[in-house]
Design a protein around this motif. Structure first.
Motif, PDB file in Angstrom:
ATOM      1  N   ALA A 168      60.751  59.913  59.472  1.00  0.00           N
ATOM      2  CA  ALA A 168      59.638  58.970  59.512  1.00  0.00           C
ATOM      3  C   ALA A 168      60.052  57.702  58.775  1.00  0.00           C
ATOM      4  O   ALA A 168      60.611  57.766  57.669  1.00  0.00           O
ATOM      5  CB  ALA A 168      58.396  59.571  58.866  1.00  0.00           C
ATOM      6  N   VAL A 169      59.775  56.557  59.392  1.00  0.00           N
ATOM      7  CA  VAL A 169      60.139  55.262  58.822  1.00  0.00           C
ATOM      8  C   VAL A 169      58.852  54.469  58.577  1.00  0.00           C
ATOM      9  O   VAL A 169      58.071  54.251  59.502  1.00  0.00           O
ATOM     10  CB  VAL A 169      61.073  54.481  59.768  1.00  0.00           C
ATOM     11  N   PHE A 170      58.628  54.049  57.326  1.00  0.00           N
ATOM     12  CA  PHE A 170      57.438  53.266  56.974  1.00  0.00           C
ATOM     13  C   PHE A 170      57.864  51.824  56.714  1.00  0.00           C
ATOM     14  O   PHE A 170      58.575  51.545  55.740  1.00  0.00           O
ATOM     15  CB  PHE A 170      56.775  53.817  55.707  1.00  0.00           C
ATOM     16  N   ALA A 171      57.423  50.907  57.565  1.00  0.00           N
ATOM     17  CA  ALA A 171      57.786  49.501  57.427  1.00  0.00           C
ATOM     18  C   ALA A 171      56.689  48.719  56.709  1.00  0.00           C
ATOM     19  O   ALA A 171      55.503  49.050  56.816  1.00  0.00           O
ATOM     20  CB  ALA A 171      58.055  48.888  58.799  1.00  0.00           C
ATOM     21  N   PHE A 172      57.081  47.670  56.006  1.00  0.00           N
ATOM     22  CA  PHE A 172      56.147  46.731  55.397  1.00  0.00           C
ATOM     23  C   PHE A 172      55.975  45.587  56.397  1.00  0.00           C
ATOM     24  O   PHE A 172      56.927  44.849  56.667  1.00  0.00           O
ATOM     25  CB  PHE A 172      56.701  46.220  54.071  1.00  0.00           C
ATOM     26  N   PRO A 173      54.773  45.427  56.970  1.00  0.00           N
ATOM     27  CA  PRO A 173      54.626  44.581  58.162  1.00  0.00           C
ATOM     28  C   PRO A 173      54.423  43.094  57.883  1.00  0.00           C
ATOM     29  O   PRO A 173      53.662  42.427  58.586  1.00  0.00           O
ATOM     30  CB  PRO A 173      53.397  45.182  58.833  1.00  0.00           C
ATOM     31  N   PHE A 174      55.112  42.551  56.875  1.00  0.00           N
ATOM     32  CA  PHE A 174      54.960  41.141  56.544  1.00  0.00           C
ATOM     33  C   PHE A 174      56.329  40.509  56.332  1.00  0.00           C
ATOM     34  O   PHE A 174      57.299  41.196  55.993  1.00  0.00           O
ATOM     35  CB  PHE A 174      54.091  40.972  55.291  1.00  0.00           C
ATOM     36  N   ALA A 175      56.378  39.183  56.539  1.00  0.00           N
ATOM     37  CA  ALA A 175      57.616  38.419  56.432  1.00  0.00           C
ATOM     38  C   ALA A 175      58.667  39.053  57.348  1.00  0.00           C
ATOM     39  O   ALA A 175      58.355  39.416  58.481  1.00  0.00           O
ATOM     40  CB  ALA A 175      58.068  38.331  54.980  1.00  0.00           C
ATOM     41  N   THR A 176      59.893  39.225  56.864  1.00  0.00           N
ATOM     42  CA  THR A 176      60.965  39.772  57.705  1.00  0.00           C
ATOM     43  C   THR A 176      61.285  41.226  57.357  1.00  0.00           C
ATOM     44  O   THR A 176      62.301  41.757  57.814  1.00  0.00           O
ATOM     45  CB  THR A 176      62.236  38.925  57.544  1.00  0.00           C
ATOM     46  N   HIS A 177      60.422  41.866  56.565  1.00  0.00           N
ATOM     47  CA  HIS A 177      60.720  43.225  56.112  1.00  0.00           C
ATOM     48  C   HIS A 177      60.903  44.200  57.263  1.00  0.00           C
ATOM     49  O   HIS A 177      61.866  44.978  57.287  1.00  0.00           O
ATOM     50  CB  HIS A 177      59.599  43.717  55.191  1.00  0.00           C
ATOM     51  N   ALA A 178      59.956  44.209  58.197  1.00  0.00           N
ATOM     52  CA  ALA A 178      60.002  45.208  59.267  1.00  0.00           C
ATOM     53  C   ALA A 178      61.228  45.023  60.152  1.00  0.00           C
ATOM     54  O   ALA A 178      61.876  46.001  60.546  1.00  0.00           O
ATOM     55  CB  ALA A 178      58.725  45.145  60.103  1.00  0.00           C
ATOM     56  N   LEU A 179      61.569  43.778  60.475  1.00  0.00           N
ATOM     57  CA  LEU A 179      62.744  43.527  61.320  1.00  0.00           C
ATOM     58  C   LEU A 179      64.026  43.970  60.637  1.00  0.00           C
ATOM     59  O   LEU A 179      64.913  44.552  61.276  1.00  0.00           O
ATOM     60  CB  LEU A 179      62.821  42.046  61.676  1.00  0.00           C
ATOM     61  N   ALA A 180      64.133  43.705  59.337  1.00  0.00           N
ATOM     62  CA  ALA A 180      65.332  44.118  58.606  1.00  0.00           C
ATOM     63  C   ALA A 180      65.446  45.640  58.586  1.00  0.00           C
ATOM     64  O   ALA A 180      66.533  46.196  58.801  1.00  0.00           O
ATOM     65  CB  ALA A 180      65.295  43.568  57.186  1.00  0.00           C
ATOM     66  N   LEU A 181      64.334  46.329  58.338  1.00  0.00           N
ATOM     67  CA  LEU A 181      64.359  47.784  58.317  1.00  0.00           C
ATOM     68  C   LEU A 181      64.665  48.341  59.699  1.00  0.00           C
ATOM     69  O   LEU A 181      65.443  49.300  59.841  1.00  0.00           O
ATOM     70  CB  LEU A 181      63.017  48.318  57.806  1.00  0.00           C
ATOM     71  N   LEU A 182      64.088  47.744  60.730  1.00  0.00           N
ATOM     72  CA  LEU A 182      64.335  48.220  62.097  1.00  0.00           C
ATOM     73  C   LEU A 182      65.805  48.062  62.475  1.00  0.00           C
ATOM     74  O   LEU A 182      66.375  48.923  63.154  1.00  0.00           O
ATOM     75  CB  LEU A 182      63.438  47.471  63.080  1.00  0.00           C
ATOM     76  N   ARG A 183      66.429  46.968  62.054  1.00  0.00           N
ATOM     77  CA  ARG A 183      67.853  46.783  62.338  1.00  0.00           C
ATOM     78  C   ARG A 183      68.670  47.948  61.771  1.00  0.00           C
ATOM     79  O   ARG A 183      69.566  48.483  62.429  1.00  0.00           O
ATOM     80  CB  ARG A 183      68.332  45.456  61.739  1.00  0.00           C
ATOM     81  N   LEU A 184      68.344  48.339  60.527  1.00  0.00           N
ATOM     82  CA  LEU A 184      69.049  49.458  59.902  1.00  0.00           C
ATOM     83  C   LEU A 184      68.747  50.771  60.612  1.00  0.00           C
ATOM     84  O   LEU A 184      69.650  51.587  60.879  1.00  0.00           O
ATOM     85  CB  LEU A 184      68.654  49.544  58.431  1.00  0.00           C
ATOM     86  N   VAL A 185      67.480  50.999  60.944  1.00  0.00           N
ATOM     87  CA  VAL A 185      67.084  52.254  61.577  1.00  0.00           C
ATOM     88  C   VAL A 185      67.746  52.410  62.944  1.00  0.00           C
ATOM     89  O   VAL A 185      68.159  53.515  63.329  1.00  0.00           O
ATOM     90  CB  VAL A 185      65.549  52.337  61.687  1.00  0.00           C
ATOM     91  N   ARG A 186      67.856  51.329  63.684  1.00  0.00           N
ATOM     92  CA  ARG A 186      68.529  51.409  64.988  1.00  0.00           C
ATOM     93  C   ARG A 186      69.978  51.859  64.836  1.00  0.00           C
ATOM     94  O   ARG A 186      70.480  52.652  65.637  1.00  0.00           O
ATOM     95  CB  ARG A 186      68.464  50.055  65.686  1.00  0.00           C
ATOM     96  N   ARG A 187      70.635  51.369  63.806  1.00  0.00           N
ATOM     97  CA  ARG A 187      72.015  51.797  63.566  1.00  0.00           C
ATOM     98  C   ARG A 187      72.079  53.295  63.269  1.00  0.00           C
ATOM     99  O   ARG A 187      72.957  54.013  63.776  1.00  0.00           O
ATOM    100  CB  ARG A 187      72.617  51.030  62.394  1.00  0.00           C
ATOM    101  N   ILE A 188      71.145  53.758  62.421  1.00  0.00           N
ATOM    102  CA  ILE A 188      71.150  55.183  62.081  1.00  0.00           C
ATOM    103  C   ILE A 188      70.822  56.016  63.319  1.00  0.00           C
ATOM    104  O   ILE A 188      71.433  57.067  63.557  1.00  0.00           O
ATOM    105  CB  ILE A 188      70.146  55.473  60.946  1.00  0.00           C
TER     106      ILE A 188
END
Length: 449
Positions: free
Chosen positions: A14-34
């Motif tokens: 389970a991945v919990f993103a912070f939905p403000f600024a660029t947080h979610a995009l940065a986390l999604l980039r990492l999650v896609r790699r994993i």
């Protein structure tokens, strides 16, 4: 949606993103790699509806053919139906959202587990979410928070009590705190000194519980600041630099406004690139100061302007097409990597600092909020790859002086040399045998093991 047949290993992250600024995009980039590295593991990405619409192309709730094991779920943003931000308080939507956590994540997580037919086996969250520690403990699964800002700010949040004590004794320097000797009290995010409102409270709780995490992941690279990095390794169970995220893999070139062809026509290290990210707009009088300073410097410029340039910039300034170019968006990593760019006027957000390092470009920093002042201080006094605008705000004289220091003479040359050395460190870190690559492999084992 997918059931257990999509995860023969029975692994569900389970991945919990912070939905403000660029947080979610940065986390999604990492999650896609994993997710690409572990195709047999299911990933459920939880963020607000607005955030997911921005992150997932075409409003899809799955990642299509790229990562079929990754599915997005919407959590309530806390706002009542018909809510419209007042505009008076820029963090108002954040505070409303924080009143809804962790209940909004808990309910959607249970729904994702039912829908996908598998309980979670790991919790990967934005580091802001202090409640991840309790949720992971209740489920007896690893908690892996991801820190997307600079490393000095992470220490500051973990040392909030010490910083408040120094502030209470009128201390101006933080040299008594290991890892923060280069910082002044004025560099510290104001949220650290605020013990009452929701956002600072969240950051304080985060700093208290991060040592409980199975591992803390950072959007940085080893050797960027050995003293700070050493402190983080000593304070946390496991600290993994796996960045810069933007290099793994680097984004494809999208240049609808013709920035790169325009740069191709300019002389080496001559162009001033101006950008303040996706969230920040300097006040009108500071925009005027930048315009006047660019005129005074007489250097070619490329300005990624957030707002209505036709209404907010002088007409004669916009008409100087041979010397300058104003665009609503620029491919920043590619721009900063271009041989023609000699200076970057920036708010010193962490992504921008990293991208400037990757490009080997010196910076002129004007921080606005959060950890940006700490980043600017490190740029000027730790890495010595740029200068902060004197007085902390753009004036014509201060901005012109800063540009001259960065663009001309021996001082600017030495800044470029040091920025080039950091560039080589960053590129080496993401090579097949580099430190960030090794740390990423360790992260995959923790998350999917």
């Amino acid at each position: 949606m997918a059931g257990t047949e999509d995860s023969p290993t029975g692994k569900h992250v389970a991945v919990f993103a912070f939905p403000f600024a660029t947080h979610a995009l940065a986390l999604l980039r990492l999650v896609r790699r994993i997710a690409e590295a572990s195709p047999a593991t299911m990933f459920s990405f939880l963020s607000s509806e607005k955030s997911n619409l921005a992150c997932f192309s075409g409003g899809r709730r799955d990642d299509g053919g790229t990562c079929p094991n990754l599915v997005a779920y919407d959590v309530w943003d806390g706002a009542p139906e018909g809510y419209v931000p007042s505009g008076r308080n820029p963090v108002e939507p954040v505070e409303i959202f924080l009143r809804a956590v962790p209940g909004n994540f808990e309910s959607v997580l249970r729904a994702a587990e039912r829908e996908r037919g598998c309980n979670i086996t790991c919790l990967l969250t934005d580091a802001f979410y202090w409640f991840g520690a309790d949720m992971a403990r209740e489920r007896s699964v690893p908690w892996v928070p991801v820190w997307t800002a600079g490393p000095s700010a992470l220490i500051a949040h973990m040392e909030t009590d010490s910083i408040r004590q120094i502030f209470g004794t009128s201390g101006k320097m933080l040299d008594a705190i290991p890892g923060l000797s280069a910082m002044r009290m004025t560099d510290v995010p104001k949220e650290i000194l605020d013990a009452t409102t929701p956002f600072p409270t969240m950051l304080y709780r985060m700093g208290q519980v991060l040592p409980q995490a199975t591992a803390v992941v950072s959007n940085s690279f080893e050797d960027i600041d050995p003293i700070v990095e050493g402190e983080l390794h000593s304070k946390l169970r496991k600290f993994l630099d796996v960045g810069p995220f933007v290099l793994s893999p680097p984004p494809p070139l999208s240049d609808e406004h013709g920035c790169i062809p325009w740069l191709d026509k300019q002389e080496t290290a001559s162009v001033v690139y101006v950008s303040f990210g996706s969230m920040i707009r300097p006040p009108p009088h500071e925009i005027t100061a930048i315009v006047n300073a660019l005129d005074k410097a007489a250097s070619p410029f490329l300005w990624s302007f957030r707002g209505d340039a036709q209404a907010e910039l002088p007409r004669e300034f916009l008409e100087r097409r041979t010397r300058g170019k104003v665009v609503p968006w620029a491919p920043q990593l590619h721009v900063l990597g271009h041989r023609a760019v000699g200076a970057f006027v920036t708010h010193c957000g962490w992504n921008s600092v990293l991208e400037s390092m990757i490009g080997g470009v010196p910076m002129v920093g004007r921080p606005f909020f959060g950890e940006q002042s700490m980043n600017a201080r490190a740029v000027e006094d730790v890495w010595r790859i740029g200068v902060a605008v004197e007085g902390g705000a753009f004036t014509e004289e201060a901005t012109a002086d800063a540009l001259e220091r960065v663009l001309a003479g021996e001082e600017g040359k030495r800044m470029r040399e040091r920025a080039g050395a950091l560039k080589e460190m960053a590129l080496k870190a993401v090579e097949p045998q580099g430190s960030s690559t090794r740390n990423f492999k360790a992260l995959v084992e923790i998350v999917t093991g």
